[in-house]
Design an enzyme around this catalytic site. Structure first.
Site, PDB file in Angstrom:
ATOM      1  N   ALA A   1       2.616   0.481  23.134  1.00  0.00           N
ATOM      2  CA  ALA A   1       2.381   2.051  23.821  1.00  0.00           C
ATOM      3  C   ALA A   1       0.692   2.082  23.772  1.00  0.00           C
ATOM      4  O   ALA A   1      -0.049   1.367  23.071  1.00  0.00           O
ATOM      5  CB  ALA A   1       2.818   3.101  22.872  1.00  0.00           C
TER       6      ALA A   1
ATOM      7  N   GLY B   1       5.595  -1.148  21.499  1.00  0.00           N
ATOM      8  CA  GLY B   1       6.622  -0.757  22.663  1.00  0.00           C
ATOM      9  C   GLY B   1       7.005  -1.962  23.378  1.00  0.00           C
ATOM     10  O   GLY B   1       7.965  -1.573  24.120  1.00  0.00           O
TER      11      GLY B   1
ATOM     12  N   GLU C   1       9.556  -3.611  21.620  1.00  0.00           N
ATOM     13  CA  GLU C   1      10.838  -2.495  21.777  1.00  0.00           C
ATOM     14  C   GLU C   1      11.511  -2.521  23.069  1.00  0.00           C
ATOM     15  O   GLU C   1      12.626  -2.534  23.329  1.00  0.00           O
ATOM     16  CB  GLU C   1      10.311  -1.067  21.328  1.00  0.00           C
ATOM     17  CG  GLU C   1       9.936  -1.052  19.968  1.00  0.00           C
ATOM     18  CD  GLU C   1       9.437   0.332  19.590  1.00  0.00           C
ATOM     19  OE1 GLU C   1       8.328   0.638  20.126  1.00  0.00           O
ATOM     20  OE2 GLU C   1       9.953   1.132  18.821  1.00  0.00           O
TER      21      GLU C   1
ATOM     22  N   GLU D   1       3.050  -1.438  14.286  1.00  0.00           N
ATOM     23  CA  GLU D   1       3.065  -0.109  14.156  1.00  0.00           C
ATOM     24  C   GLU D   1       2.249   0.678  12.784  1.00  0.00           C
ATOM     25  O   GLU D   1       1.453   1.240  12.889  1.00  0.00           O
ATOM     26  CB  GLU D   1       4.028   0.925  14.440  1.00  0.00           C
ATOM     27  CG  GLU D   1       4.316   1.029  15.811  1.00  0.00           C
ATOM     28  CD  GLU D   1       5.133  -0.126  16.754  1.00  0.00           C
ATOM     29  OE1 GLU D   1       5.232  -1.219  15.827  1.00  0.00           O
ATOM     30  OE2 GLU D   1       5.477  -0.165  17.716  1.00  0.00           O
TER      31      GLU D   1
HETATM   32  N1  COA Z   1      -3.111   0.366  24.017  1.00  0.00           N
HETATM   33  C1  COA Z   1      -4.290   0.542  24.916  1.00  0.00           C
HETATM   34  N2  COA Z   1      -5.131  -0.360  25.230  1.00  0.00           N
HETATM   35  C2  COA Z   1      -4.794  -1.865  24.902  1.00  0.00           C
HETATM   36  C3  COA Z   1      -3.672  -1.848  23.955  1.00  0.00           C
HETATM   37  C4  COA Z   1      -2.813  -0.905  23.601  1.00  0.00           C
HETATM   38  N3  COA Z   1      -1.821  -0.981  22.995  1.00  0.00           N
HETATM   39  N4  COA Z   1      -3.651  -3.564  23.698  1.00  0.00           N
HETATM   40  C5  COA Z   1      -4.740  -3.775  24.663  1.00  0.00           C
HETATM   41  N5  COA Z   1      -5.451  -2.722  25.109  1.00  0.00           N
HETATM   42  C6  COA Z   1      -6.649  -2.888  25.930  1.00  0.00           C
HETATM   43  C7  COA Z   1      -7.774  -3.271  25.055  1.00  0.00           C
HETATM   44  O1  COA Z   1      -8.205  -1.922  24.466  1.00  0.00           O
HETATM   45  C8  COA Z   1      -8.902  -3.822  25.851  1.00  0.00           C
HETATM   46  O2  COA Z   1      -9.261  -2.865  26.882  1.00  0.00           O
HETATM   47  P1  COA Z   1     -10.677  -2.821  27.194  1.00  0.00           P
HETATM   48  O3  COA Z   1     -11.067  -4.133  27.902  1.00  0.00           O
HETATM   49  O4  COA Z   1     -10.986  -1.613  28.065  1.00  0.00           O
HETATM   50  O5  COA Z   1     -11.687  -2.547  25.693  1.00  0.00           O
HETATM   51  C9  COA Z   1      -7.829  -4.709  26.765  1.00  0.00           C
HETATM   52  O6  COA Z   1      -6.665  -4.101  26.707  1.00  0.00           O
HETATM   53  C10 COA Z   1      -7.923  -5.902  26.308  1.00  0.00           C
HETATM   54  O7  COA Z   1      -7.434  -5.973  24.925  1.00  0.00           O
HETATM   55  P2  COA Z   1      -8.333  -6.903  23.970  1.00  0.00           P
HETATM   56  O8  COA Z   1      -8.133  -6.205  22.491  1.00  0.00           O
HETATM   57  O9  COA Z   1      -9.669  -7.013  24.193  1.00  0.00           O
HETATM   58  O10 COA Z   1      -7.674  -8.257  23.969  1.00  0.00           O
HETATM   59  P3  COA Z   1      -7.489  -9.385  22.816  1.00  0.00           P
HETATM   60  O11 COA Z   1      -7.074 -10.646  23.595  1.00  0.00           O
HETATM   61  O12 COA Z   1      -8.794  -9.495  22.244  1.00  0.00           O
HETATM   62  O13 COA Z   1      -6.490  -8.845  21.783  1.00  0.00           O
HETATM   63  C11 COA Z   1      -4.353  -7.926  21.274  1.00  0.00           C
HETATM   64  C12 COA Z   1      -5.255  -8.716  22.200  1.00  0.00           C
HETATM   65  C13 COA Z   1      -2.934  -7.932  21.789  1.00  0.00           C
HETATM   66  C14 COA Z   1      -4.351  -8.558  19.915  1.00  0.00           C
HETATM   67  C15 COA Z   1      -4.886  -6.724  20.929  1.00  0.00           C
HETATM   68  O14 COA Z   1      -5.378  -5.936  22.295  1.00  0.00           O
HETATM   69  C16 COA Z   1      -4.119  -5.667  20.258  1.00  0.00           C
HETATM   70  O15 COA Z   1      -4.095  -5.616  19.043  1.00  0.00           O
HETATM   71  N6  COA Z   1      -3.657  -4.700  20.701  1.00  0.00           N
HETATM   72  C17 COA Z   1      -2.994  -3.613  20.339  1.00  0.00           C
HETATM   73  C18 COA Z   1      -1.664  -3.994  19.912  1.00  0.00           C
HETATM   74  C19 COA Z   1      -0.658  -2.848  19.033  1.00  0.00           C
HETATM   75  O16 COA Z   1      -1.041  -2.699  18.111  1.00  0.00           O
HETATM   76  N7  COA Z   1       0.184  -2.530  19.796  1.00  0.00           N
HETATM   77  C20 COA Z   1       1.181  -1.443  19.335  1.00  0.00           C
HETATM   78  C21 COA Z   1       0.858  -0.180  19.422  1.00  0.00           C
HETATM   79  S1  COA Z   1       1.724   0.981  18.881  1.00  0.00           S
END
Ligand code: COA
Length: 260
Positions: A66, A111, A114, A134
């Site tokens: 999400a 999400g 999910e 989460e």
């Molecule tokens: N919500 C909003 N934005 C998200 C996102 C999310 N769940 N997951 C990734 N993004 C965005 C990042 O903020 C970034 O945006 P920006 O370029 O404007 O800063 C872009 O997507 C790329 O992500 P980034 O984190 O730079 O890539 P990465 O390869 O370094 O890391 C992940 C990848 C998946 C490990 C990392 O993005 C992450 O941990 N995301 C969240 C996962 C999460 O906790 N999901 C559950 C939410 S309840």
């Protein structure tokens, strides 16, 4: 609907829904969820589509969760409402009258995981990372993850994944039964398409009721489940599809199902 965050592609008999926010790793914001809901309805009502594939745009992610920017603003009542709203959209996947296959091409977190759990079958690329992080954000899964994960991989493994928030790689996801198949990244969509095309040769009415019966199997007791199975079995006996399937077998030819 004018889709801005979702790509819809129908190449009969397969319809593909692609979450298309690759710059945000396809994170599910309110706009994506509303479009996903419409896309599912469209796929359900399009008779040319016999099997639906759900995937994410870009090389890195299926769906990375999400949208945390939106989640960060939630309050208790809005949080509950958003969770229920998302759950209803994922229920649509389970209630859709045709198989839905998740093609997990990268991160499937929160999400995204999910969403994949609500699909009937999950195929993953070797690059996939799947999990429910989460708790690392101080919340719990809100789109049915705590309930569906244990039904798919068992309570012990579900506890491990939900409590740790740690993702698993594709090999581990396959080992614990979280995904049905793992392919090299370059082969994922081709493998999913081939499998979907095989399903599409089956009787559409049979697929519809087979899916509904298996969906119910973990929700009701064995005797009620078997009764439901008998009802569906009997219903199929009244379909043109059944007559076609059996006649084709006896005439040693491939069936041409009409979904009637
Ligand atoms: N919500 C909003 N934005 C998200 C996102 C999310 N769940 N997951 C990734 N993004 C965005 C990042 O903020 C970034 O945006 P920006 O370029 O404007 O800063 C872009 O997507 C790329 O992500 P980034 O984190 O730079 O890539 P990465 O390869 O370094 O890391 C992940 C990848 C998946 C490990 C990392 O993005 C992450 O941990 N995301 C969240 C996962 C999460 O906790 N999901 C559950 C939410 S309840």
């Amino acid at each position: 609907m004018d889709y801005k965050n979702i790509l819809l592609h129908v190449e009969a008999p397969v319809g593909t829904i692609t979450v298309n926010r690759p710059d945000k790793l396809n994170a599910l914001n309110a706009a994506v969820m509303a479009e996903l809901s419409c896309a599912l309805d469209e796929m359900d009502s399009n008779d040319a589509v016999r099997v639906v594939v759900l995937t994410g745009a870009g090389e890195k992610a299926f769906v990375a969760g999400a949208d945390i920017g939106e989640l960060a603003k939630m309050q208790p009542f809005s949080g509950r409402k958003d969770s229920s709203y998302g759950q209803e959209i994922l229920f649509k996947i389970e209630q859709l009258g045709k198989p839905v296959v998740a093609a997990i091409n990268g991160y499937a977190l929160g999400g995204g995981c999910e969403l994949a759990l609500a699909c009937d079958v999950r195929f993953a690329s070797e690059k996939a990372k799947i999990g429910l992080p989460e708790v690392t954000l101080g919340i719990i899964p809100g789109y049915g993850g705590t309930q569906r994960l244990s039904r798919i991989v068992g309570k012990g493994r579900a506890m491990e994944l939900v409590l740790s928030g740690d993702p698993v790689d594709a090999a581990e996801a396959y080992r614990i039964g979280l995904v049905n198949k793992v392919t090299p990244a370059a082969d994922l969509m081709k493998t999913v398409r081939e499998w979907a095309e095989r399903l599409a040769t089956r009787g559409p009415m049979a697929l519809r009721l087979a899916k509904a019966a298996v969906q119910k199997s973990l929700e009701i007791d064995l005797r009620d489940g078997c009764e439901l199975e008998s009802s569906y079995f009997g219903m199929l006996a009244g379909t043109a599809d059944m007559r076609e399937g059996m006649t084709a077998f006896l005439e040693k030819r491939k069936p041409a199902y009409k979904g009637q």
